[in-house]
Design a protein around this motif. Structure first.
Motif, PDB file in Angstrom:
ATOM      1  N   GLY A 167      46.411  43.650 -18.714  1.00 16.32           N
ATOM      2  CA  GLY A 167      47.113  42.915 -19.139  1.00 16.32           C
ATOM      3  C   GLY A 167      47.781  43.137 -20.829  1.00 16.32           C
ATOM      4  N   PHE A 168      48.169  42.010 -21.623  1.00 12.42           N
ATOM      5  CA  PHE A 168      48.621  41.953 -22.842  1.00 12.42           C
ATOM      6  C   PHE A 168      47.683  41.516 -24.243  1.00 12.42           C
ATOM      7  CE2 PHE A 168      52.476  43.253 -20.284  1.00 12.42           C
ATOM      8  CZ  PHE A 168      53.052  44.438 -21.156  1.00 12.42           C
ATOM      9  N   SER A 169      47.700  42.019 -25.379  1.00  6.39           N
ATOM     10  CA  SER A 169      47.329  40.753 -26.350  1.00  6.39           C
ATOM     11  C   SER A 169      48.185  40.451 -26.917  1.00  6.39           C
ATOM     12  CB  SER A 169      46.086  41.844 -26.848  1.00  6.39           C
ATOM     13  OG  SER A 169      46.454  42.658 -27.816  1.00  6.39           O
ATOM     14  N   LEU A 170      48.064  39.216 -27.649  1.00  9.79           N
ATOM     15  CA  LEU A 170      49.452  38.755 -28.824  1.00  9.79           C
ATOM     16  C   LEU A 170      48.169  38.841 -29.719  1.00  9.79           C
ATOM     17  CD1 LEU A 170      51.583  37.155 -29.997  1.00  9.79           C
ATOM     18  CD2 LEU A 170      50.791  35.422 -28.471  1.00  9.79           C
ATOM     19  N   SER A 171      48.694  38.845 -30.748  1.00 10.36           N
ATOM     20  CA  SER A 171      47.645  38.491 -32.596  1.00 10.36           C
ATOM     21  C   SER A 171      48.950  37.874 -33.423  1.00 10.36           C
ATOM     22  CB  SER A 171      47.401  39.421 -33.084  1.00 10.36           C
ATOM     23  OG  SER A 171      45.883  40.048 -32.338  1.00 10.36           O
ATOM     24  N   VAL A 172      48.882  36.496 -33.807  1.00 10.49           N
ATOM     25  CA  VAL A 172      49.155  36.080 -34.847  1.00 10.49           C
ATOM     26  C   VAL A 172      48.695  35.554 -35.726  1.00 10.49           C
ATOM     27  CG1 VAL A 172      50.217  33.970 -35.104  1.00 10.49           C
ATOM     28  CG2 VAL A 172      50.551  35.341 -32.800  1.00 10.49           C
ATOM     29  N   ILE A 173      49.188  35.945 -36.862  1.00 10.68           N
ATOM     30  CA  ILE A 173      48.791  35.177 -37.987  1.00 10.68           C
ATOM     31  C   ILE A 173      49.491  34.317 -39.422  1.00 10.68           C
ATOM     32  CG2 ILE A 173      47.782  36.346 -40.929  1.00 10.68           C
ATOM     33  CD1 ILE A 173      46.595  38.285 -39.060  1.00 10.68           C
ATOM     34  N   THR A 174      49.179  33.832 -39.879  1.00 10.68           N
ATOM     35  CA  THR A 174      50.172  32.171 -40.303  1.00 10.68           C
ATOM     36  C   THR A 174      49.180  31.860 -40.626  1.00 10.68           C
ATOM     37  OG1 THR A 174      51.922  30.561 -40.243  1.00 10.68           O
ATOM     38  CG2 THR A 174      50.199  30.885 -38.928  1.00 10.68           C
ATOM     39  N   ALA A 175      49.427  31.050 -42.037  1.00  7.96           N
ATOM     40  CA  ALA A 175      48.864  29.395 -42.415  1.00  7.96           C
ATOM     41  C   ALA A 175      48.934  28.987 -41.249  1.00  7.96           C
ATOM     42  CB  ALA A 175      49.939  28.893 -43.613  1.00  7.96           C
ATOM     43  N   ASP A 176      47.245  27.746 -41.714  1.00 10.91           N
ATOM     44  CA  ASP A 176      47.601  26.805 -40.175  1.00 10.91           C
ATOM     45  C   ASP A 176      48.691  25.546 -40.860  1.00 10.91           C
ATOM     46  OD1 ASP A 176      46.301  25.462 -38.282  1.00 10.91           O
ATOM     47  OD2 ASP A 176      44.142  24.261 -40.231  1.00 10.91           O
ATOM     48  N   ARG A 177      48.923  24.662 -38.888  1.00 11.80           N
ATOM     49  CA  ARG A 177      50.207  24.625 -39.571  1.00 11.80           C
ATOM     50  C   ARG A 177      48.959  23.497 -37.731  1.00 11.80           C
ATOM     51  NH1 ARG A 177      55.244  28.449 -39.498  1.00 11.80           N
ATOM     52  NH2 ARG A 177      53.330  29.292 -40.509  1.00 11.80           N
ATOM     53  N   GLY A 181      41.993  29.157 -45.496  1.00  8.51           N
ATOM     54  CA  GLY A 181      43.328  28.780 -44.574  1.00  8.51           C
ATOM     55  C   GLY A 181      44.339  30.019 -44.109  1.00  8.51           C
ATOM     56  N   VAL A 182      44.071  30.671 -43.918  1.00  8.46           N
ATOM     57  CA  VAL A 182      44.912  31.774 -42.798  1.00  8.46           C
ATOM     58  C   VAL A 182      44.043  31.360 -41.497  1.00  8.46           C
ATOM     59  CG1 VAL A 182      45.655  33.796 -42.686  1.00  8.46           C
ATOM     60  CG2 VAL A 182      45.732  32.770 -45.001  1.00  8.46           C
ATOM     61  N   VAL A 183      45.033  31.495 -40.667  1.00 13.46           N
ATOM     62  CA  VAL A 183      44.558  31.244 -39.048  1.00 13.46           C
ATOM     63  C   VAL A 183      45.040  32.427 -38.410  1.00 13.46           C
ATOM     64  CG1 VAL A 183      45.152  29.935 -36.894  1.00 13.46           C
ATOM     65  CG2 VAL A 183      45.160  28.382 -39.122  1.00 13.46           C
ATOM     66  N   LEU A 184      44.154  32.846 -37.603  1.00 13.64           N
ATOM     67  CA  LEU A 184      44.462  34.788 -36.759  1.00 13.64           C
ATOM     68  C   LEU A 184      43.670  33.540 -35.743  1.00 13.64           C
ATOM     69  CD1 LEU A 184      44.483  37.585 -35.656  1.00 13.64           C
ATOM     70  CD2 LEU A 184      42.340  37.681 -36.185  1.00 13.64           C
ATOM     71  N   ASP A 185      45.098  33.693 -34.305  1.00 15.70           N
ATOM     72  CA  ASP A 185      44.795  33.007 -33.157  1.00 15.70           C
ATOM     73  C   ASP A 185      45.164  34.895 -32.119  1.00 15.70           C
ATOM     74  OD1 ASP A 185      44.421  30.746 -33.830  1.00 15.70           O
ATOM     75  OD2 ASP A 185      46.885  29.913 -33.511  1.00 15.70           O
TER      76      ASP A 185
END
Length: 891
Positions: free
Chosen positions: A709-719, A748-752
């Motif tokens: 399949g695929f993977s998605l990584s998202v990095i941003t400040a928490d919100r 407070g940096v989020v990695l989903d």
């Protein structure tokens, strides 16, 4: 022309009225044989009448033209919506040209009055030649039957032309029939156990029976020429009647030639007790029915119409399918024509020869990769029979189907008095301890000998679990678990590479295999919890076999806890120290951990071909490794302190082309330690590279193609609602999320991270769409684009389709399984956008998702979230509010 054909206004209504009468009789209880015969007689009568009328109108006689019924129609197996297979046989090419207009008119009239015609035309000379690219036609021709026309021409074909051609082409026809049959069985996964089987084409269906009959015909064995010498022939007859009755029912229910036994039609068939009358009760998987299975069937048969549960009725279906499939496979295995002696004569001839010294010469040999019996009379001694099974379990060489048939005959006929019928635990233990226990247990089950040794196994004989997650009957599932373990020794399954050493080094395999045979038998007992029933079965089995208290205790543990490891790895954060500590406390010892890991691996693997994903296999191994480490006192700490991870920092730095160590430390500081366990140094370096770009763009994403399949990584400040929005965009694009993780560092940096399957192959077939997907995701997360329109069309389309299995929503909270988080477990109906709805409810209550564990079983979603609020576990007030929001959202 000399007149006109009888008006369709007369023929059509007459045929329709007769079809309706036949249907009403069937629905009133007439059997399949009577129904098929009536339909065939109706077709014959109309064909002969119309053919005579066409000849009269055209002024022709029948010389040079014969009508033949072929295939099912030729066998007088005409189902309600089946085609009429007709061959127009011409004496020569001149006759063919002369009769063409007549044939066209004849076929049109048949169609107009409601008969589906599938026809072919051949001259008698053309029928002599065996066409290598049309084997199906020559097989159908084996069932030829005279309908109308030139009888002399038919007799010439039937008695002079075809017998010689068919004898000459015997090797070709056998090879083609074997190929066609193998291809068909392969299309259906070589198993009779389908949730919605095709009663004609699936393994165990009517096509299996017909292929067997054709093999007999091609080899020169006339149908019904030999007397019934075992119960098998009677079982086959009953199985054919059962399947034929189902196929009639399906045709009438669907109004077309549709042979798929759907869930809905299974329930309808069970409600009318379809096929149960006429001695079906008591037929089991072997030649002798196990007492528990026989009693259960008798109880089913005693119930009135409408009281049969579909799952119980399907047990009967699978037993009939097993009978037909078993006979087919035995005939396919035979490489030479059977001797003209009956099986009974061969057995007793062999029994009259001087007895073998079984201490030095075995009554069986290995030939062409199969165990063959050379001294059948010796098998009256049950101890010698079990030595044959032990040879199969030790070498991995299976019994031939003819060997099984010989054993079945000896078991059921009083002329061969049985000896040493009591099977001891040491004898069974040898088989279960071998490298290939499944190779012995399969024929033991087919012959009813497994339920002789272990009567408790009869509770699950052909038992169906109707949940759209389990693919197989419960007994088949149990045997497959054992076969998946023995495959570990061969190294053929890439999913098992980590577990192979556990199987090869395991002591007392017999206890694990015995537990696997018994672990699900409670599903066939009248108990609320199947584990309770399985433990009751162990009590009786242990007493009868004479297990020691220590052996019984080990098997008891494995049965009692056989679901624990699966539930822990799928519904708990296995990288949480608290989870590992609690699981290790349950397991207790390294030896039990090894056995439980193997049981869990095989148990998931045997649910259906897709159940053990690479991710589940990896998580199972991680849980084994973490628990094993716990026993070695090497557990990690809970949170990362980057400055102390010297080795990791060096690895990541080498992957990032010399990034500053301080920046890497700031990125990693405060991540949960599970982050290191689920991501390699290379992946961490990729995440760090995204982190470095946050200065230019406040949200960074990466989509990667993976093997599954695929993977998605998202990095941003928490919100607020970040996790929910990402899940919503994936759902809106038609992606099926199979795994999700949420991490936050001290800054407070989020990695989903999400792993998902592209159900409609949107990204796979259109790589340029990946960039559009990333822009859409950024716009939704940043509030530039509304998410709801994206979800609405897809969601409404899916909700319009009622699920086949209804799943009740269950919401539970747990504060004891984690030191720092409240666990929320949600079991509900799976559907697109579900994760978004749940995430939105959590965001509304200002919950922070520390970990998300996503799992599905068929149409059931089982999701677990580790939640905190302001760094602490949820209060009771927050739990109540979240529960209410979720219930409103999920329904």
């Amino acid at each position: 022309m000399q007149g006109s054909i009888t008006p369709l206004s007369t023929l059509g209504p007459e045929a329709d009225d007769e079809r309706q009468r036949i249907r009403e009789k069937f629905e009133a209880g007439a059997g399949a044989r009577e129904t098929l015969a009536a339909l065939c007689e109706l077709a014959d009568r109309n064909i002969q009448r119309i053919f005579g009328e066409v000849l009269r109108v055209h002024g022709n006689d029948t010389q040079g033209l014969t009508l033949l019924a072929l295939g099912g129609f030729g066998r007088r197996w005409l189902f309600p919506y089946s085609d009429l297979d007709i061959l127009f046989l011409f004496g020569n090419e001149r006759a063919e040209a002369e009769f063409r207009p007549l044939i066209s008119e004849f076929s049109r009239v048949l169609w107009d009055i409601g008969f589906r015609v599938s026809s072919a035309g051949r001259t008698i000379d053309e029928c002599k030649r065996i066409e290598e690219d049309n084997a199906e036609f020559h097989l159908a021709l084996l069932d030829r039957r005279f309908l109308a026309g030139d009888k002399t021409l038919f007799e010439r074909l039937d008695s002079k032309v075809l017998p010689g051609s068919e004898r000459q082409a015997r090797p070709f026809l056998v090879a083609q029939l074997q190929k066609l049959t193998k291809d068909r069985l392969t299309r259906y996964g070589n198993t009779i156990f389908h949730l919605e089987p095709n009663v004609k084409e699936s393994p165990g269906g009517l096509r299996d029976y017909q292929a067997t009959v054709w093999m007999q015909q091609i080899s020169g064995e006339k149908k019904d020429s030999r007397p019934i010498i075992t119960a098998e022939d009677d079982l086959v007859r009953k199985a054919v009647d059962f399947m034929s009755e189902i196929r009639c029912f399906l045709h009438y229910s669907n109004g077309r030639n549709d042979n798929t036994l759907t869930y809905e039609l299974q329930a309808a068939a069970a409600a009318r007790s379809l096929g149960i009358s006429g001695g079906i009760s008591g037929v089991t998987s072997g030649v002798i029915s196990g007492s528990a299975a026989g009693n259960r069937d008798a109880e089913v048969a005693r119930k009135g119409s409408g009281e049969h549960e579909a799952a119980e009725w399907m047990r009967m279906y699978f037993r009939q399918a097993r009978t037909l499939n078993r006979r087919l496979l035995r005939h396919m295995e035979q490489k030479t024509q059977l001797t003209t002696l009956s099986l009974r004569e061969r057995i007793f001839n062999a029994a009259r020869v001087p007895k073998l010294e079984t201490t030095t010469v075995r009554p069986f040999i290995e030939r062409d990769g199969l165990l063959e019996i050379v001294a059948p009379g010796a098998l009256s001694d049950r101890a010698i029979t079990f030595s044959l099974f032990l040879a199969a379990a030790s070498t991995g060489v299976p019994l031939s189907r003819e060997a099984e048939r010989t054993i079945a005959y000896i078991q059921t006929h009083p002329e061969v008095p049985a000896q040493n019928t009591e099977v001891s635990w040491p004898t069974l233990r040898e088989i279960l301890s071998a490298d290939y226990p499944g190779v012995a247990l399969r024929p033991m089950q087919r012959l009813g000998m497994l339920t002789e040794v272990l009567p408790e196994f009869a509770y699950i004989d052909s038992l169906v679990v109707r949940d759209y997650y389990h693919r197989y009957t419960v007994d088949e599932h149990s045997l497959r678990t054992i076969e998946h373990l023995q495959e570990l020794g061969e190294g053929s399954d890439p999913l098992g590479k980590n577990f192979a050493s556990l199987w090869k080094t395991l002591e007392r395999r017999d206890l694990l295999i015995l537990a696997m045979l018994l672990h699900d038998v409670g599903k066939g007992m009248a108990v609320e919890n199947h584990v309770t029933g399985s433990l009751e079965a162990l009590e009786s089995a242990a007493k009868r076999l004479g297990l020691t208290p220590e052996e019984k205790e080990e098997v008891h543990f494995l049965i009692a806890h056989h679901l624990d490891m699966s539930e822990t790895m799928q519904r708990r954060d296995i990288f949480d120290a608290g989870t590992v500590t609690m699981f290790a406390r349950t397991v207790g010892t390294q030896e039990r951990l090894q056995r439980l890991t193997l049981l869990t691996y095989a148990d998931i693997h045997a649910v259906n071909p897709e159940a053990l994903t690479p991710w589940k296999a990896e998580m199972l191994w991680q849980l084994f490794a973490a628990t094993s480490n716990h026993f070695s006192r090497t557990l990690d700490r809970d949170r990362l302190h980057a400055s102390m991870e010297v080795s990791l920092l060096a690895q990541v730095r080498s992957q990032t082309r010399g990034a500053k160590e301080g920046e890497i430390e700031r990125f990693l500081e405060g991540f949960p330690r599970r982050y290191l366990a689920v991501h390699s140094a290379a992946e961490i370096a990729e995440h760090f590279a995204l982190y470095q770009k946050l200065k230019g763009e406040p949200m960074q994403t990466e989509v990667k193609r993976m093997r599954h399949g695929f993977s998605l990584s998202v990095i941003t400040a928490d919100r607020p609602a970040l996790f929910a929005k990402i899940a919503g965009v994936l759902a809106g694009w038609g992606m099926n999320i199979v795994k999700a993780d949420a991490f936050a560092n001290a800054a407070g940096v989020v990695l989903d991270t999400f792993q998902f399957v592209d159900l409609h192959r949107t990204l796979e077939l259109n790589p340029s769409e990946i960039e559009r997907f990333r822009r859409n995701l950024a716009d939704v997360v940043n509030g530039k684009t509304a998410l709801e329109p994206l979800l609405r069309s897809r969601d409404s389309a899916m909700r319009a389709k009622a699920p086949k299995i209804a799943v009740d929503t269950r919401i539970t909270f747990d504060d004891s399984s984690s030191l720092h988080s409240t666990l929320l477990e949600i079991v509900t109906q799976d559907r697109p956008g579900l994760l978004y709805e749940m995430g939105s409810a959590m965001a509304k209550q200002e919950c922070n998702i520390e970990v998300a564990l996503i799992d599905t079983e068929g149409q059931k979603a089982i999701d677990v979230f580790y939640l905190t609020s302001r760094g602490k576990k949820l209060t009771e007030q927050m739990k109540d509010a979240l529960r209410q929001d979720l219930q409103r959202s999920l329904g």
